[in-house]
Structures are given as C-alpha cells and as structure tokens.
Design a protein around this motif. Structure first.
Motif, PDB file in Angstrom:
ATOM      1  N   ILE A   2      12.890  53.325 -19.799  1.00 53.54           N
ATOM      2  CA  ILE A   2      12.611  53.299 -21.139  1.00 53.54           C
ATOM      3  C   ILE A   2      11.254  54.273 -22.100  1.00 53.54           C
ATOM      4  N   LEU A   3      11.715  55.207 -22.081  1.00 53.93           N
ATOM      5  CA  LEU A   3       9.777  55.761 -22.279  1.00 53.93           C
ATOM      6  C   LEU A   3      10.250  56.159 -23.861  1.00 53.93           C
ATOM      7  N   THR A   4       9.503  56.577 -24.405  1.00 56.24           N
ATOM      8  CA  THR A   4       8.999  56.367 -26.342  1.00 56.24           C
ATOM      9  C   THR A   4       8.699  57.871 -26.401  1.00 56.24           C
ATOM     10  N   GLN A   5       9.288  59.052 -27.062  1.00 54.16           N
ATOM     11  CA  GLN A   5       8.525  60.372 -26.904  1.00 54.16           C
ATOM     12  C   GLN A   5       7.795  60.007 -27.852  1.00 54.16           C
ATOM     13  N   PRO A   6       6.183  61.737 -27.584  1.00 55.40           N
ATOM     14  CA  PRO A   6       5.150  61.421 -27.463  1.00 55.40           C
ATOM     15  C   PRO A   6       4.572  61.497 -29.442  1.00 55.40           C
ATOM     16  N   ASP A   7       4.099  61.401 -29.848  1.00 61.70           N
ATOM     17  CA  ASP A   7       3.978  61.402 -31.509  1.00 61.70           C
ATOM     18  C   ASP A   7       2.195  61.118 -31.717  1.00 61.70           C
ATOM     19  N   ILE A  49       7.476  72.126 -29.838  1.00 63.93           N
ATOM     20  CA  ILE A  49       5.648  71.978 -30.048  1.00 63.93           C
ATOM     21  C   ILE A  49       5.526  73.451 -29.959  1.00 63.93           C
ATOM     22  N   ASP A  50       4.889  73.658 -31.442  1.00 65.32           N
ATOM     23  CA  ASP A  50       3.958  75.084 -30.820  1.00 65.32           C
ATOM     24  C   ASP A  50       3.115  75.631 -30.163  1.00 65.32           C
ATOM     25  N   ARG A  51       1.888  74.729 -29.999  1.00 66.73           N
ATOM     26  CA  ARG A  51       0.441  74.632 -29.765  1.00 66.73           C
ATOM     27  C   ARG A  51       0.283  73.723 -30.392  1.00 66.73           C
ATOM     28  N   ALA A  52      -0.087  72.945 -28.722  1.00 68.56           N
ATOM     29  CA  ALA A  52      -0.698  71.179 -28.993  1.00 68.56           C
ATOM     30  C   ALA A  52      -2.482  71.460 -28.060  1.00 68.56           C
ATOM     31  N   ASP A  53      -3.159  70.694 -28.606  1.00 69.21           N
ATOM     32  CA  ASP A  53      -4.826  70.432 -28.434  1.00 69.21           C
ATOM     33  C   ASP A  53      -4.317  70.185 -26.542  1.00 69.21           C
ATOM     34  N   PRO A  54      -5.618  70.513 -26.694  1.00 69.75           N
ATOM     35  CA  PRO A  54      -5.687  69.082 -24.937  1.00 69.75           C
ATOM     36  C   PRO A  54      -4.670  68.100 -24.729  1.00 69.75           C
ATOM     37  N   GLU A  55      -5.886  67.098 -25.856  1.00 71.25           N
ATOM     38  CA  GLU A  55      -5.131  65.822 -25.243  1.00 71.25           C
ATOM     39  C   GLU A  55      -2.967  65.901 -25.250  1.00 71.25           C
ATOM     40  N   SER A  56      -2.596  66.008 -26.731  1.00 74.41           N
ATOM     41  CA  SER A  56      -1.780  66.117 -26.338  1.00 74.41           C
ATOM     42  C   SER A  56      -0.470  67.344 -25.866  1.00 74.41           C
ATOM     43  N   ALA A  57      -1.246  68.230 -24.581  1.00 74.20           N
ATOM     44  CA  ALA A  57      -1.278  68.480 -23.563  1.00 74.20           C
ATOM     45  C   ALA A  57       0.085  68.183 -22.469  1.00 74.20           C
ATOM     46  N   LEU A  59      -0.376  64.273 -23.121  1.00 66.98           N
ATOM     47  CA  LEU A  59       0.918  63.894 -23.195  1.00 66.98           C
ATOM     48  C   LEU A  59       2.660  64.686 -23.238  1.00 66.98           C
ATOM     49  N   TRP A  60       2.704  65.591 -23.823  1.00 70.77           N
ATOM     50  CA  TRP A  60       4.227  65.990 -23.682  1.00 70.77           C
ATOM     51  C   TRP A  60       4.242  66.344 -22.028  1.00 70.77           C
ATOM     52  N   GLN A  61       3.181  67.221 -21.315  1.00 70.09           N
ATOM     53  CA  GLN A  61       3.627  66.987 -20.017  1.00 70.09           C
ATOM     54  C   GLN A  61       3.968  65.965 -19.645  1.00 70.09           C
ATOM     55  N   ALA A  62       2.640  64.714 -19.394  1.00 70.78           N
ATOM     56  CA  ALA A  62       3.474  63.596 -18.604  1.00 70.78           C
ATOM     57  C   ALA A  62       4.485  63.126 -19.566  1.00 70.78           C
ATOM     58  N   PHE A  63       4.719  63.089 -20.074  1.00 72.49           N
ATOM     59  CA  PHE A  63       6.246  62.781 -21.339  1.00 72.49           C
ATOM     60  C   PHE A  63       7.877  63.222 -20.058  1.00 72.49           C
ATOM     61  N   PHE A  64       7.652  63.996 -19.778  1.00 69.38           N
ATOM     62  CA  PHE A  64       8.485  65.456 -19.722  1.00 69.38           C
ATOM     63  C   PHE A  64       8.418  64.873 -18.198  1.00 69.38           C
ATOM     64  N   ASP A  65       7.483  65.235 -17.706  1.00 70.07           N
ATOM     65  CA  ASP A  65       7.889  64.819 -15.749  1.00 70.07           C
ATOM     66  C   ASP A  65       8.182  63.357 -15.803  1.00 70.07           C
ATOM     67  N   ARG A  66       7.888  62.140 -16.340  1.00 67.61           N
ATOM     68  CA  ARG A  66       7.904  61.068 -16.960  1.00 67.61           C
ATOM     69  C   ARG A  66      10.162  60.530 -16.528  1.00 67.61           C
ATOM     70  N   GLY A 217      -6.758  74.371 -21.821  1.00 69.83           N
ATOM     71  CA  GLY A 217      -5.646  72.898 -21.649  1.00 69.83           C
ATOM     72  C   GLY A 217      -5.197  72.827 -22.895  1.00 69.83           C
ATOM     73  N   ALA A 218      -4.666  73.612 -24.083  1.00 69.09           N
ATOM     74  CA  ALA A 218      -3.952  73.695 -25.250  1.00 69.09           C
ATOM     75  C   ALA A 218      -3.268  73.891 -24.467  1.00 69.09           C
ATOM     76  N   LEU A 219      -1.858  73.479 -24.512  1.00 65.59           N
ATOM     77  CA  LEU A 219      -0.539  73.994 -24.533  1.00 65.59           C
ATOM     78  C   LEU A 219       0.171  75.430 -25.261  1.00 65.59           C
ATOM     79  N   ALA A 220       1.003  76.109 -24.918  1.00 67.34           N
ATOM     80  CA  ALA A 220       1.105  77.287 -26.367  1.00 67.34           C
ATOM     81  C   ALA A 220       1.993  77.487 -26.066  1.00 67.34           C
TER      82      ALA A 220
END
Length: 232
Positions: A2-7, A49-57, A59-66, A217-220
C-alpha cells in the motif's frame, strides 16, 4: 503493498472526489424515470498536477511507477478536505464532551441508520459539544483486515456529509451521508474519524498520465485517475 499519494508543495492543482454509481434505468410507461442500484457506490478520484518543481516531479513519477498500473493500491486523500471545513487548522483546544480528554479526530463509536426516505444517517459519539460538521466534510473509517500484520493494507473508506450537523451537549452528532456505508464490509469496530479521511484506491492507467519533464527537471503536468477498492 500500500502506498500513499505524494503531498508536495508544488503538487495537486485540482482534484475531484466523486461517487461513482452502477445503476440501471427503470423507466415506467407513465414517464417516471426510475433507477435501480446494481452495485455498491464507489469513490472515484481525479488529481491534476499543473507544474511541479524537480523534486516534486520525481516524487510523482516514482509514485506512478510504483503503482505498477492496476497492480498496487494506495491511500487516496482529498487535499481540499483533510479536516472539517470549520476546523481546517486542527482541533487544538477541543475536548470530548463531558471529559477533559483532547479531541484529535476519532469518534469513540458510531452507528448507521436508514430513515424512511432511504437517507443514511451516521451517528457519531464522543465528539466535542456543539461540534459543527459542514456540507462536504468527509468522515473516514479505518480498520485492520485479517492478516494486516503480514503486510496487507489497513482497510479504509469514507463518506461525505450532505447536510450540516451539530453535536449535542453529550457529543453525539447525526450526519446525513453519501454514499451509505456498506456495513457488510465496514465492521462495527471500524474507527470513524474526521482527520485525514482516506480510501483505498487503484490507478485507472488508461486515464492517467505523467506529462513531459523539462530540461530543468520540472514537470509540465500530470493526471492521476483512480477508483476505490472496497473490501472487507
């Protein structure tokens, strides 16, 4: 697993938590449009998600992959209603009615009744006196499934207040909710709580996408769509 969505600070821009129903139309010759419930209502969520900074990007990519498509589940929280509307800064200073015990979110007990019009009435006990529940507030329920200690997820679901309610001097509130709780799945020993209500969801891959990541590294942008996984 079980995972938790990034915050994250540069995370969710818009969110929808909706009740998804599986009903059949039952029209009558008189013109009345009837309906028949074919399955239990489930929560459906859409996070944009509109635009996320590199660190948040990352986290979201890792969440999606996992999540591995539909294989894994996650705890989904509506970030717009982590706490009741009138207590969005928390419950500091509140105590359970008739006691000196600080109130931190959980009720001491709950029950559900269905009135003559089919409305689901949730009775919450152990709240502060005159505690106000607003339309749109979420009430969470959590309980341990068999074998949870062996790595299985804690079960969670939630319901939304569709009418305002105020607790009595004894700390009891009667809240009209949707959807009604499926008490065949949600045990009477589940903990009802008003802090960070969540439900277990799984990804809908065909409606979800992580957008392009720029050279810096920013997420569009990204869209995460999910549907509830409700089990006993």
């Amino acid at each position: 697993m079980i995972l938790t969505q990034p915050d994250t600070p540069s995370g969710i821009a818009r969110v929808r938590f909706d009740i998804e129903r599986v009903d059949y139309a039952a029209p009558e010759a008189s013109g009345r449009q009837g309906g028949v419930q074919a399955g239990w209502p489930l929560w459906a969520a859409r996070f944009e998600i509109d635009r996320a900074d590199p660190e948040s990007a990352d986290l979201w990519q890792a969440f999606f992959d996992r999540l591995r498509g539909r294989i894994r589940r996650f705890y989904a929280i509506d970030p717009t209603r982590r706490l009741p509307k009138l207590y969005r800064f928390g419950f500091a200073g509140l105590v359970r009615a008739g006691t000196a015990t600080p109130f931190t979110g959980p009720a001491t007990s709950w029950s559900q009744a269905i009135d003559a019009n089919g409305n689901a009435l949730l009775i919450l006990n152990g709240l502060p006196a005159a505690f106000q529940i607003s339309v749109g507030d979420q009430i969470g329920f959590r309980w341990d499934a068999a074998g949870a200690g062996a790595g299985n997820m804690m079960r969670r679901t939630m319901a939304r207040a569709v009418l305002p309610a105020t607790s009595t001097g004894a700390g009891q509130a009667q809240v009209t909710i949707e959807p009604p709780l499926n008490t065949a799945l949600v045990p009477s020993g589940a903990i009802a709580h008003l802090d960070n209500p969540a439900c277990v969801m799984q990804l809908v891959p065909e409606d979800s996408q992580i957008g392009p990541i720029g050279a810096g590294g920013a997420l569009a942008g990204a869209t995460i769509t999910a549907i509830q996984d409700l089990r006993a």
